[in-house]
Design an enzyme around this catalytic site. Structure first.
Site, short mmCIF file in Angstrom:
data_model
loop_
_atom_site.label_atom_id
_atom_site.label_comp_id
_atom_site.label_asym_id
_atom_site.label_seq_id
_atom_site.Cartn_x
_atom_site.Cartn_y
_atom_site.Cartn_z
N ASN A 137 0.88 -1.18 0.00
CA ASN A 137 0.00 0.00 0.00
C ASN A 137 0.91 1.23 0.00
OD1 ASN A 137 -1.81 2.05 0.47
ND2 ASN A 137 -2.30 1.44 2.58
N LYS B 186 0.11 4.23 -0.28
CA LYS B 186 -0.57 5.42 0.30
C LYS B 186 -0.33 6.63 -0.61
CE LYS B 186 0.02 3.36 4.80
NZ LYS B 186 -0.06 3.50 6.25
N HIS C 66 -9.53 0.81 4.91
CA HIS C 66 -8.26 1.06 5.62
C HIS C 66 -8.54 1.99 6.80
CE1 HIS C 66 -4.21 2.37 6.53
NE2 HIS C 66 -3.78 1.31 5.84
N GLU D 174 -7.00 4.42 7.94
CA GLU D 174 -6.82 5.87 7.66
C GLU D 174 -8.05 6.44 6.99
OE1 GLU D 174 -3.09 5.44 5.60
OE2 GLU D 174 -2.14 4.84 7.47
N GLU E 36 -5.39 -5.37 10.57
CA GLU E 36 -4.38 -4.33 10.77
C GLU E 36 -4.65 -3.60 12.09
OE1 GLU E 36 -2.48 -3.04 6.85
OE2 GLU E 36 -4.25 -1.80 7.13
N GLY F 28 2.27 2.02 10.73
CA GLY F 28 3.17 3.17 10.57
C GLY F 28 3.87 3.58 11.85
N SER G 241 3.36 -2.41 10.31
CA SER G 241 4.82 -2.42 10.48
C SER G 241 5.45 -3.77 10.16
CB SER G 241 5.21 -1.95 11.88
OG SER G 241 4.76 -0.62 12.09
C1 PEP Z 1 -0.86 -0.06 6.10
O1 PEP Z 1 -1.02 1.13 6.01
O2 PEP Z 1 -1.69 -0.82 5.61
C2 PEP Z 1 0.32 -0.55 6.81
C3 PEP Z 1 0.32 -1.78 7.23
O3 PEP Z 1 1.34 0.35 7.00
P1 PEP Z 1 2.78 0.06 7.66
O4 PEP Z 1 3.30 -1.21 7.05
O5 PEP Z 1 3.62 1.25 7.28
O6 PEP Z 1 2.57 -0.06 9.12
#
Ligand code: PEP
Length: 251
Positions: free
Chosen positions: A9, A11, A96, A98, A168, A174, A214
């Site tokens: 992703n 973003k 997601h 966000e 997630e 992040g 992460s």
């Molecule tokens: C995400 O935004 O779906 C995600 C898992 O981000 P990150 O790997 O940066 O934590």
């Protein structure tokens, strides 16, 4: 056997030119190095979808990061599922955290997004996950189950099998803090048993559940070795081709 999926992703990162360079590198390394039973997906910004579709090979699928819930019409600035399909998109991230947090997307809206995406033959990468506070209060499992119930449980057994779920935990996205292998496996098993309670164990066994939060080259091996973890949704580490592919090779 469940499909193994490693999805990036990006973003709101990369210009079109930068995205083309990254996608080309990912496609080349995937072809040469990633086992053929692992489906690699890159979810790129809308503006990069059409150009990136031209540099991918058959080993890397194209994904979008969002879709509007309506078919077409007066929704200034939005992109429909038909438009996504028309440029070769086959996966779309829906729900997601966000988007839930910054754009107020609700479970009911996400159910509509799932429907419109599937009507166009797109595979929803449906995200769920709890906040740290919910985990500390011990309500994380019920919370995630309700996200699934309200956005996915209207689907038929045939259709739910086409959805890819991404667990997630918001506190891990992040932040550099990853769920431990045990925390992730526990939640994935709970998600699968929630799916089984509605659709039966045979159907639940066929649904791929990815972990996101992460995930990096140095922690992917442990997570991907867990029984109920069928891949990863990767943010930060998907912006470097070598890191992303090294996760895909961690199985
Ligand atoms: C995400 O935004 O779906 C995600 C898992 O981000 P990150 O790997 O940066 O934590």
């Amino acid at each position: 056997m469940r499909k193994k999926v490693i999805a990036g992703n990006w973003k709101m990162n990369k210009t079109v030119e930068e995205g083309l360079a990254l996608a080309t590198e990912v496609a080349n390394i995937t072809k040469d190095e990633v086992p053929s039973d692992v489906q690699v997906v890159i979810c790129v910004p809308y503006i990069a979808l059409a150009p990136v579709s031209k540099v991918l090979n058959s080993r890397v699928a194209l994904g979008a990061q969002n879709v509007h819930q309506k078919e077409s019409g007066a929704y200034t600035g939005e992109i429909s599922a038909t438009m996504l399909a028309s440029v070769g998109v086959s996966y779309v991230i829906i729900g997601h955290s966000e988007r839930r947090e910054y754009f107020g997307e609700t479970n009911a809206q996400l159910a509509e997004k799932v429907n419109i995406a599937m009507a166009q033959g797109l595979t929803p990468l449906f995200c769920c996950g709890e906040t740290l506070q919910q985990r500390e209060q011990g309500i994380h499992i019920d919370f995630v189950n309700s996200q699934l119930t309200e956005s996915l449980f209207h689907l038929s057994a045939e259709d739910i099998k086409k959805v890819v779920i991404a667990y997630e935990p918001i506190w891990a996205i992040g932040t550099g803090v990853t769920a431990s292998d045990e925390q992730a496996q526990e939640m994935h098993a709970k998600i699968r048993s929630h799916l089984a309670s509605k659709y039966g164990a045979a159907v639940a066994d066929e649904i791929s559940i990815l972990y996101g939060g992460s995930m990096k080259p140095d922690n992917a091996k442990g997570l991907l070795a867990c029984k109920d973890i069928d891949g990863g949704l990767i943010g930060g580490a998907s912006l470097k081709a070598r890191d992303f592919i090294s996760i895909a090779k961690s199985y």
